[in-house]
Scaffold this motif. Structure first.
Motif, PDB file in Angstrom:
ATOM      1  N   THR A 269       0.829  -1.210   0.000  1.00 44.71           N
ATOM      2  CA  THR A 269       0.000   0.000   0.000  1.00 44.71           C
ATOM      3  C   THR A 269       0.860   1.255   0.000  1.00 44.71           C
ATOM      4  OG1 THR A 269      -1.743  -1.183   1.204  1.00 44.71           O
ATOM      5  CG2 THR A 269      -1.821   1.223   1.216  1.00 44.71           C
ATOM      6  N   LEU A 270       1.834   1.298   0.917  1.00 37.78           N
ATOM      7  CA  LEU A 270       2.716   2.467   0.992  1.00 37.78           C
ATOM      8  C   LEU A 270       3.532   2.615  -0.278  1.00 37.78           C
ATOM      9  CD1 LEU A 270       3.963   4.785   2.623  1.00 37.78           C
ATOM     10  CD2 LEU A 270       5.551   3.125   3.623  1.00 37.78           C
ATOM     11  N   GLY A 271       4.070   1.510  -0.795  1.00 39.36           N
ATOM     12  CA  GLY A 271       4.875   1.578  -2.001  1.00 39.36           C
ATOM     13  C   GLY A 271       4.077   1.961  -3.235  1.00 39.36           C
ATOM     14  N   THR A 272       2.812   1.534  -3.299  1.00 37.04           N
ATOM     15  CA  THR A 272       1.986   1.874  -4.461  1.00 37.04           C
ATOM     16  C   THR A 272       1.662   3.364  -4.486  1.00 37.04           C
ATOM     17  OG1 THR A 272       1.011  -0.344  -4.503  1.00 37.04           O
ATOM     18  CG2 THR A 272      -0.192   1.409  -5.630  1.00 37.04           C
ATOM     19  N   VAL A 273       1.301   3.906  -3.331  1.00 34.12           N
ATOM     20  CA  VAL A 273       0.964   5.341  -3.270  1.00 34.12           C
ATOM     21  C   VAL A 273       2.171   6.194  -3.645  1.00 34.12           C
ATOM     22  CG1 VAL A 273       0.252   7.207  -1.739  1.00 34.12           C
ATOM     23  CG2 VAL A 273      -0.858   4.971  -1.574  1.00 34.12           C
ATOM     24  N   THR A 274       3.315   5.918  -3.035  1.00 38.02           N
ATOM     25  CA  THR A 274       4.511   6.696  -3.348  1.00 38.02           C
ATOM     26  C   THR A 274       5.016   6.396  -4.759  1.00 38.02           C
ATOM     27  OG1 THR A 274       5.839   4.962  -2.268  1.00 38.02           O
ATOM     28  CG2 THR A 274       5.224   6.880  -0.947  1.00 38.02           C
ATOM     29  N   GLY A 275       4.796   5.165  -5.240  1.00 38.07           N
ATOM     30  CA  GLY A 275       5.224   4.822  -6.587  1.00 38.07           C
ATOM     31  C   GLY A 275       4.431   5.555  -7.653  1.00 38.07           C
ATOM     32  N   VAL A 276       3.142   5.746  -7.416  1.00 43.24           N
ATOM     33  CA  VAL A 276       2.327   6.504  -8.373  1.00 43.24           C
ATOM     34  C   VAL A 276       2.825   7.946  -8.448  1.00 43.24           C
ATOM     35  CG1 VAL A 276       0.025   7.461  -8.758  1.00 43.24           C
ATOM     36  CG2 VAL A 276       0.289   5.049  -8.170  1.00 43.24           C
ATOM     37  N   ILE A 277       3.140   8.531  -7.297  1.00 40.95           N
ATOM     38  CA  ILE A 277       3.664   9.902  -7.285  1.00 40.95           C
ATOM     39  C   ILE A 277       4.997   9.978  -8.023  1.00 40.95           C
ATOM     40  CG2 ILE A 277       4.456  11.769  -5.787  1.00 40.95           C
ATOM     41  CD1 ILE A 277       2.504  10.762  -3.659  1.00 40.95           C
ATOM     42  N   LEU A 278       5.857   8.990  -7.760  1.00 42.87           N
ATOM     43  CA  LEU A 278       7.161   8.988  -8.417  1.00 42.87           C
ATOM     44  C   LEU A 278       7.023   8.718  -9.911  1.00 42.87           C
ATOM     45  CD1 LEU A 278      10.142   9.285  -7.553  1.00 42.87           C
ATOM     46  CD2 LEU A 278      10.254   6.803  -7.403  1.00 42.87           C
ATOM     47  N   GLY A 279       6.087   7.857 -10.295  1.00 43.82           N
ATOM     48  CA  GLY A 279       5.873   7.588 -11.712  1.00 43.82           C
ATOM     49  C   GLY A 279       5.361   8.800 -12.465  1.00 43.82           C
ATOM     50  N   LEU A 280       4.466   9.545 -11.825  1.00 40.78           N
ATOM     51  CA  LEU A 280       3.997  10.781 -12.458  1.00 40.78           C
ATOM     52  C   LEU A 280       5.127  11.793 -12.572  1.00 40.78           C
ATOM     53  CD1 LEU A 280       0.501  11.190 -10.742  1.00 40.78           C
ATOM     54  CD2 LEU A 280       0.991  10.405 -13.063  1.00 40.78           C
TER      55      LEU A 280
ATOM     56  N   ALA B  15       9.686   1.864  -6.366  1.00 43.94           N
ATOM     57  CA  ALA B  15      10.442   1.990  -7.606  1.00 43.94           C
ATOM     58  C   ALA B  15       9.814   1.168  -8.726  1.00 43.94           C
ATOM     59  CB  ALA B  15      11.889   1.559  -7.370  1.00 43.94           C
ATOM     60  N   ASN B  16       9.376  -0.044  -8.427  1.00 41.27           N
ATOM     61  CA  ASN B  16       8.788  -0.897  -9.467  1.00 41.27           C
ATOM     62  C   ASN B  16       7.429  -0.371  -9.915  1.00 41.27           C
ATOM     63  OD1 ASN B  16      10.383  -3.637  -9.967  1.00 41.27           O
ATOM     64  ND2 ASN B  16      10.671  -3.085  -7.829  1.00 41.27           N
ATOM     65  N   VAL B  17       6.624   0.126  -8.985  1.00 42.20           N
ATOM     66  CA  VAL B  17       5.331   0.705  -9.373  1.00 42.20           C
ATOM     67  C   VAL B  17       5.549   1.956 -10.213  1.00 42.20           C
ATOM     68  CG1 VAL B  17       3.262   1.844  -8.480  1.00 42.20           C
ATOM     69  CG2 VAL B  17       4.053  -0.273  -7.445  1.00 42.20           C
ATOM     70  N   SER B  18       6.565   2.743  -9.866  1.00 40.81           N
ATOM     71  CA  SER B  18       6.882   3.928 -10.660  1.00 40.81           C
ATOM     72  C   SER B  18       7.209   3.554 -12.097  1.00 40.81           C
ATOM     73  CB  SER B  18       8.056   4.672 -10.021  1.00 40.81           C
ATOM     74  OG  SER B  18       8.507   5.725 -10.851  1.00 40.81           O
TER      75      SER B  18
ATOM     76  N   ILE C 131       8.420  -2.459   7.108  1.00 41.79           N
ATOM     77  CA  ILE C 131       7.426  -2.069   6.101  1.00 41.79           C
ATOM     78  C   ILE C 131       7.998  -1.009   5.172  1.00 41.79           C
ATOM     79  CG2 ILE C 131       5.223  -0.892   5.797  1.00 41.79           C
ATOM     80  CD1 ILE C 131       4.216  -2.336   8.281  1.00 41.79           C
ATOM     81  N   ILE C 132       8.687  -0.026   5.746  1.00 41.46           N
ATOM     82  CA  ILE C 132       9.298   1.025   4.922  1.00 41.46           C
ATOM     83  C   ILE C 132      10.380   0.429   4.032  1.00 41.46           C
ATOM     84  CG2 ILE C 132      10.636   3.160   5.001  1.00 41.46           C
ATOM     85  CD1 ILE C 132       9.216   3.847   7.605  1.00 41.46           C
ATOM     86  N   GLY C 133      11.172  -0.493   4.590  1.00 40.59           N
ATOM     87  CA  GLY C 133      12.229  -1.115   3.792  1.00 40.59           C
ATOM     88  C   GLY C 133      11.691  -1.891   2.607  1.00 40.59           C
ATOM     89  N   PHE C 134      10.581  -2.590   2.792  1.00 35.79           N
ATOM     90  CA  PHE C 134       9.985  -3.325   1.674  1.00 35.79           C
ATOM     91  C   PHE C 134       9.220  -2.394   0.737  1.00 35.79           C
ATOM     92  CE2 PHE C 134      10.155  -6.978   4.750  1.00 35.79           C
ATOM     93  CZ  PHE C 134      11.073  -7.723   4.011  1.00 35.79           C
ATOM     94  N   ALA C 135       8.756  -1.255   1.241  1.00 33.60           N
ATOM     95  CA  ALA C 135       8.013  -0.324   0.394  1.00 33.60           C
ATOM     96  C   ALA C 135       8.917   0.387  -0.605  1.00 33.60           C
ATOM     97  CB  ALA C 135       7.287   0.708   1.257  1.00 33.60           C
ATOM     98  N   LEU C 136      10.213   0.483  -0.303  1.00 35.11           N
ATOM     99  CA  LEU C 136      11.125   1.185  -1.222  1.00 35.11           C
ATOM    100  C   LEU C 136      11.226   0.486  -2.579  1.00 35.11           C
ATOM    101  CD1 LEU C 136      13.958   2.248   1.258  1.00 35.11           C
ATOM    102  CD2 LEU C 136      12.169   3.683   0.257  1.00 35.11           C
TER     103      LEU C 136
ATOM    104  N   LYS D 237      14.112  14.226 -13.897  1.00 28.78           N
ATOM    105  CA  LYS D 237      15.407  13.572 -13.709  1.00 28.78           C
ATOM    106  C   LYS D 237      15.564  13.013 -12.291  1.00 28.78           C
ATOM    107  CE  LYS D 237      17.800  16.297 -17.235  1.00 28.78           C
ATOM    108  NZ  LYS D 237      18.867  17.290 -17.516  1.00 28.78           N
ATOM    109  N   VAL D 238      15.088  13.759 -11.284  1.00 25.72           N
ATOM    110  CA  VAL D 238      15.168  13.265  -9.905  1.00 25.72           C
ATOM    111  C   VAL D 238      14.296  12.022  -9.736  1.00 25.72           C
ATOM    112  CG1 VAL D 238      14.617  13.805  -7.498  1.00 25.72           C
ATOM    113  CG2 VAL D 238      15.789  15.502  -8.919  1.00 25.72           C
ATOM    114  N   SER D 239      13.100  12.032 -10.305  1.00 20.32           N
ATOM    115  CA  SER D 239      12.212  10.872 -10.221  1.00 20.32           C
ATOM    116  C   SER D 239      12.815   9.670 -10.925  1.00 20.32           C
ATOM    117  CB  SER D 239      10.845  11.212 -10.818  1.00 20.32           C
ATOM    118  OG  SER D 239      10.247  12.295 -10.134  1.00 20.32           O
TER     119      SER D 239
END
Length: 285
Positions: free
Chosen positions: A88-99, A164-167, A155-160, A110-112
């Motif tokens: 859940t945490l990784g998907t939410v942050t991954g969508v932001i990073l993907g955008l 990246a993969n969701v992004s 949880i944070i460690g696995f969300a990282l 470039k940072v994303s």
């Protein structure tokens, strides 16, 4: 004269049915585990009397698993909680990073891209150690000390890596949308933000759902790595049960086989459902 055939009904999505092949696989796996346990059993010493034989007879591997299964299943449930929270945490942050990867701002883009490639190509265990030892074990907020438990760090460690993969999944899904969709939205007066949220992203769901489910299955199986950093999950409890039973070598294969069997029963239906979704959501661009 050409005849138009009715459209084929979509394949129903449901829980995958188990066939005789699955049952045969379960039986073979159980026989292999039992044979390994028997091979590791040390030769028994002849008892001096019947009473001594009854008092010193070790419990069978099956009875040990039955005895400790409530505790082990509780640990397995904690693995599931960690995987769901990390996903859940990784998907939410991954969508932001993907955008951010498709942003018109070159710095944001470039940072994303760098964050996506860094966390996507880093070992998961290294990221787990990074989260465990770089995040403080407690925070002082306005004089109030709030502890930060290890399982939250896990949880944070696995969300990282999930982030990246969701992004990358989102970036690829957005790039797969035909250019005509963007041009049509522009001709209708949609802004870029409106086009992304109202037209593009809804079409990306079908493209992203099967690989997203496959990623969740991988994260679920990887949660056993949390035992390395001291989180009390199923693998940690399995080792503790093995030690509590005297460290008998014949219990090693059955106990860890039971842990692997639980993960298989949970992840295998997810894999079969992923294949069905791939066939159902086969998007031809």
């Amino acid at each position: 004269m050409a005849v138009l055939l009715p459209p084929r009904a979509p394949e129903p999505i449901g829980f995958p049915r188990l066939t005789w092949r699955h049952g045969l696989f379960f039986v073979v796996a159980a026989v292999l585990i039992a044979s390994m346990a028997t091979a590791q059993t040390p030769p028994a010493q002849p008892p001096a009397s019947a009473a001594e034989a009854l008092s010193t007879a070790p419990a069978t591997p099956f009875s040990v698993i039955i005895k400790w299964s409530p505790l082990l299943l509780k640990g397995f449930a904690f693995n599931i909680v960690i995987s769901i929270a990390a996903m859940t945490l990784g998907t939410v942050t991954g969508v932001i990073l993907g955008l951010g990867q498709i942003s018109v701002n070159p710095i944001v883009r470039k940072v994303s891209w760098f964050l996506t490639q860094f966390f996507r190509n880093s070992p998961w265990l290294v990221l787990l150690f990074f989260a465990m030892f770089m995040i403080p074990f407690q925070f002082n907020i306005f004089g109030v000390i709030m502890p930060f438990p290890d399982w939250v760090k896990a949880i944070i460690g696995f969300a990282l890596p999930v982030m990246a993969n969701v992004s990358e999944l989102l970036r690829g899904a957005i790039r797969s949308i035909p250019n005509g969709q963007w041009e049509a939205a522009t001709s209708l007066g949609f802004t870029r933000t409106q086009t992304i949220w109202q037209i593009v992203l809804p079409q990306c769901v079908k493209r992203m759902l099967p690989p997203w489910m496959n990623l969740y299955s991988l994260i679920t199986m990887a949660t056993v790595l949390a035992s390395v950093v001291g989180v009390t999950e199923m693998l940690t409890l399995t080792a503790q049960v093995h030690a509590a039973e005297g460290g008998r070598p014949e219990l090693f294969a059955p106990l860890y086989g039971f842990a692997g069997f639980c993960f298989f029963l949970y992840c295998y239906p997810i894999g079969k459902l992923t294949q069905r979704l791939e066939r159902r959501f086969n998007v031809k661009t």
